[in-house]
Design an enzyme around this catalytic site. Structure first.
Site, mmCIF file in Angstrom:
data_model
loop_
_atom_site.group_PDB
_atom_site.id
_atom_site.type_symbol
_atom_site.label_atom_id
_atom_site.label_comp_id
_atom_site.label_asym_id
_atom_site.label_seq_id
_atom_site.Cartn_x
_atom_site.Cartn_y
_atom_site.Cartn_z
ATOM 1 N N TYR A 168 59.462 13.488 29.367
ATOM 2 C CA TYR A 168 58.060 13.474 30.033
ATOM 3 C C TYR A 168 58.129 12.863 31.344
ATOM 4 C CZ TYR A 168 52.965 13.004 30.112
ATOM 5 O OH TYR A 168 51.640 13.136 30.667
ATOM 6 N N ARG A 209 47.984 8.229 20.423
ATOM 7 C CA ARG A 209 47.567 7.033 21.629
ATOM 8 C C ARG A 209 46.650 5.980 21.379
ATOM 9 N NH1 ARG A 209 47.010 11.570 26.365
ATOM 10 N NH2 ARG A 209 46.339 12.925 24.580
ATOM 11 N N ASP A 294 58.012 0.865 26.751
ATOM 12 C CA ASP A 294 56.602 0.969 26.614
ATOM 13 C C ASP A 294 56.061 0.035 27.927
ATOM 14 O OD1 ASP A 294 54.335 1.688 25.304
ATOM 15 O OD2 ASP A 294 53.863 -0.259 24.968
HETATM 16 N N1 LIG Z 1 45.202 12.556 28.617
HETATM 17 C C1 LIG Z 1 45.902 11.768 29.395
HETATM 18 O O1 LIG Z 1 45.730 10.391 29.239
HETATM 19 C C2 LIG Z 1 46.722 12.127 30.294
HETATM 20 C C3 LIG Z 1 47.536 11.215 31.330
HETATM 21 C C4 LIG Z 1 48.149 11.700 32.359
HETATM 22 C C5 LIG Z 1 48.458 12.924 32.404
HETATM 23 N N2 LIG Z 1 47.977 14.155 31.492
HETATM 24 C C6 LIG Z 1 48.363 15.303 31.602
HETATM 25 O O2 LIG Z 1 47.217 16.145 31.450
HETATM 26 C C7 LIG Z 1 47.629 17.348 30.727
HETATM 27 C C8 LIG Z 1 46.525 17.482 29.701
HETATM 28 O O3 LIG Z 1 46.769 16.640 28.859
HETATM 29 P P1 LIG Z 1 45.750 16.361 27.258
HETATM 30 O O4 LIG Z 1 45.835 14.881 27.263
HETATM 31 O O5 LIG Z 1 44.772 17.400 27.535
HETATM 32 O O6 LIG Z 1 46.899 16.971 26.376
HETATM 33 P P2 LIG Z 1 46.954 17.750 25.217
HETATM 34 O O7 LIG Z 1 48.026 17.538 24.309
HETATM 35 O O8 LIG Z 1 45.582 17.494 24.516
HETATM 36 O O9 LIG Z 1 46.678 19.079 25.958
HETATM 37 C C9 LIG Z 1 48.155 19.793 26.322
HETATM 38 C C10 LIG Z 1 47.765 21.349 25.968
HETATM 39 O O10 LIG Z 1 48.966 21.945 26.427
HETATM 40 C C11 LIG Z 1 49.282 22.885 25.308
HETATM 41 N N3 LIG Z 1 50.726 23.291 25.769
HETATM 42 C C12 LIG Z 1 51.823 22.452 25.393
HETATM 43 N N4 LIG Z 1 53.025 22.743 25.758
HETATM 44 C C13 LIG Z 1 52.628 24.218 26.026
HETATM 45 C C14 LIG Z 1 53.514 25.247 26.542
HETATM 46 N N5 LIG Z 1 54.791 25.024 26.549
HETATM 47 N N6 LIG Z 1 53.142 26.422 26.757
HETATM 48 C C15 LIG Z 1 51.529 26.323 27.037
HETATM 49 N N7 LIG Z 1 50.834 25.463 26.320
HETATM 50 C C16 LIG Z 1 51.306 24.387 26.055
HETATM 51 C C17 LIG Z 1 49.010 22.345 24.285
HETATM 52 O O11 LIG Z 1 48.722 23.164 22.878
HETATM 53 C C18 LIG Z 1 47.708 21.602 24.656
HETATM 54 O O12 LIG Z 1 46.543 22.533 24.308
HETATM 55 C C19 LIG Z 1 49.118 17.245 30.358
HETATM 56 O O13 LIG Z 1 49.900 17.764 31.552
HETATM 57 C C20 LIG Z 1 49.301 15.632 30.582
HETATM 58 O O14 LIG Z 1 50.711 15.429 30.928
HETATM 59 C C21 LIG Z 1 47.356 13.587 30.529
#
Ligand SMILES: NC(=O)c1ccc[n+]([C@@H]2O[C@H](COP(=O)([O-])OP(=O)(O)OC[C@H]3O[C@@H](n4cnc5c(N)ncnc54)[C@H](O)[C@@H]3O)[C@@H](O)[C@H]2O)c1
Length: 335
Positions: A168, A209, A294
Site C-alpha cells: 500500500y 480500522r 505500525d
Molecule cells: N479513509 C482513509 O482514512 C484514507 C486515508 C488515506 C488515503 N485514503 C485513500 O482514499 C481512497 C478511498 O478510501 P476509502 O476509505 O473510501 O476506502 P474504501 O475501501 O471504502 O474504498 C475503496 C473503493 O475502491 C474500490 N476498489 C478497490 N480496488 C479496486 C479496483 N482494483 N478496481 C476498482 N475499484 C476498486 C473498492 O471496492 C471501494 O469501493 C483510497 O484510495 C485510499 O487509499 C483513504
C-alpha cells in the site's frame, strides 16, 4: 451551439447574459466511487448537478452506498477493475480506487500493488488521452513510520519497502511518481492529495480500522482491543471535511502533493475513552501487541492546504463521532 456558462446565443450574433441559466455540468469519473470516501464525494457532485460515472469492482465498496442515485439521468454505475484499461469521455477523474484499510489491502498484497500501479497508470492514460484532470487519493502512509513530527509535504518519508504495509505505502508512492511523470512528459493535469486517517458514516464495520473497530466492539458490548499500550497517536478527519478539501484541490490551481487531514492529535487510548463515554463506559479494554511497522505517531501539517485551498477541518472528533456511531448502529441493526 457553444457551451458557455451563463450565456445564450441570439440570432443576431450578440451575446446576452442569462443569469438563471445553469452552467454546463462537467462529467466526472469517480473510481472507487462505491466506497466510503468515494460515495460521499459522489453525493456532493450529484447534489451540485454534475454528471457522475461511478466505477468500482466492489472489493470493499458496495452498491448500497450509491443506491440513491441509481436511475438518476446524471448518474452511471460501472462494474470495472482499474487494473484493466477503460475508454470513457470525461472531464475530471477522481482516482480513489484502492482498498484503504490494512485488513483489506493486506488480504491480497499483490493485487493491492497492481491496483495502485496499474490502476493509476490506466487512469493517467485515460486522463492524458481525453484531456481530463486527474486527482489521486494518495495517503499519509507515504510518510511511513515518520522520523519528522508533525509531517509536512516536504518530508520524504520512512517507509519499509519490504514490510507487510509496503504493498500500500509503496504502491501509493509509485502512484504519486507516475502522476508527476505524466505531468512532466505529457502535460497531464494532476492533483495529488495526501489523505490522513478519515472516519465517518459509510465506513464498513469489518474494515479493521481503529474508529470502526472501537465503535463496533462497543456497540456489541465487547471489550475494546488496543494494540500496544495505546499511547500511539493518530489524527482523525471527518469525511465531509476531507471531501470539501478534495473538491477545493480539484478545482484549484495547486498540483500538490498536499496534506488533507485534521491536525488534532489523539492517543488511541483517548479515542477509546471517547467512544466508551458515548456508548458504554463500563466496557473493559484489552491489549494486544503492535502490528509490524505500525506508525507510532501521525499528524498532518496543513499550512499548505490553508494557504492554497483556504481549507481547514471544521468538524471536531467529538462532533464527528455522533453521526459515525449512528451509522454503525443502523448497519448493525441496533436502532
Ligand atoms: N479513509 C482513509 O482514512 C484514507 C486515508 C488515506 C488515503 N485514503 C485513500 O482514499 C481512497 C478511498 O478510501 P476509502 O476509505 O473510501 O476506502 P474504501 O475501501 O471504502 O474504498 C475503496 C473503493 O475502491 C474500490 N476498489 C478497490 N480496488 C479496486 C479496483 N482494483 N478496481 C476498482 N475499484 C476498486 C473498492 O471496492 C471501494 O469501493 C483510497 O484510495 C485510499 O487509499 C483513504
Amino acid at each position: 451551439m457553444l457551451r458557455r456558462p451563463g450565456w445564450l446565443v441570439l440570432g443576431s450574433g450578440w451575446w446576452e447574459k442569462v443569469e438563471s441559466m445553469a452552467p454546463p455540468s462537467l462529467r466526472h469519473l469517480v473510481t472507487g466511487g462505491a466506497g466510503f470516501v468515494g460515495s460521499t464525494l459522489v453525493d456532493r457532485l450529484m447534489e451540485a448537478g454534475e454528471e457522475v460515472i461511478c466505477l468500482d469492482n466492489y472489493f470493499t465498496g458496495c452498491k448500497a452506498n450509491v443506491a440513491r442515485w441509481i436511475g438518476h439521468p446524471h448518474f452511471e454505475l460501472i462494474r470495472h477493475d482499474v487494473t484493466e484499461p477503460i475508454r470513457l469521455e470525461v472531464d475530471r477523474i477522481w482516482h480513489l480506487a484502492c482498498p484503504a484499510s490494512p485488513r483489506h489491502y493486506q488480504s491480497n498484497p499483490i493485487k493491492t500493488a497492481k491496483t495502485s500501479f496499474l490502476g493509476t497508470y490506466n487512469m493517467l492514460g485515460l486522463a492524458s488521452r481525453v484531456g481530463a484532470r486527474l486527482l489521486l487519493a494518495s495517503t499519509s502512509e507515504v510518510y511511513g513510520d515518520p522520523e519528522v513530527h508533525p509531517q509536512p509535504e516536504s518530508y520524504r518519508g520512512s517507509v519499509n519497502p519490504i514490510g507487510i504495509r509496503s504493498c500500500y505505502d509503496e504502491g501509493k508512492r509509485i502512484a504519486e511518481a507516475l502522476c508527476f511523470d505524466y505531468m512532466r512528459m505529457h502535460g497531464t493535469e494532476i492533483r495529488v492529495a495526501r489523505i490522513f486517517n478519515t472516519y465517518g458514516p459509510r465506513m464498513a464495520p469489518d474494515d479493521g480500522r481503529v474508529v470502526s473497530n472501537f465503535i463496533v466492539q462497543a456497540l456489541r458490548g465487547q471489550p475494546l482491543t488496543l494494540y500496544g499500550d495505546g499511547s500511539q497517536t493518530r489524527s482523525f478527519c471527518y469525511v465531509d471535511d476531507l471531501v470539501e478539501g478534495l473538491i477545493r484541490l480539484m478545482n484549484g490551481n495547486h498540483t500538490g502533493p498536499i496534506n488533507i487531514g485534521n491536525p488534532g492529535e489523539f492517543t488511541i487510548l483517548q479515542l477509546a475513552e471517547q467512544v466508551l463515554q458515548r456508548i458504554n463506559p463500563e466496557l473493559p479494554l484489552t491489549y494486544l501487541p503492535l502490528p509490524q511497522d505500525d506508525p507510532l505517531q501521525r499528524q498532518p501539517v496543513i499550512d499548505l492546504a490553508r494557504a492554497e485551498l483556504g481549507w481547514e477541518p471544521q468538524v471536531t472528533l467529538e462532533q464527528g463521532l455522533g453521526p459515525t456511531i449512528a451509522h454503525f448502529r443502523s448497519v448493525l441493526g441496533l436502532e
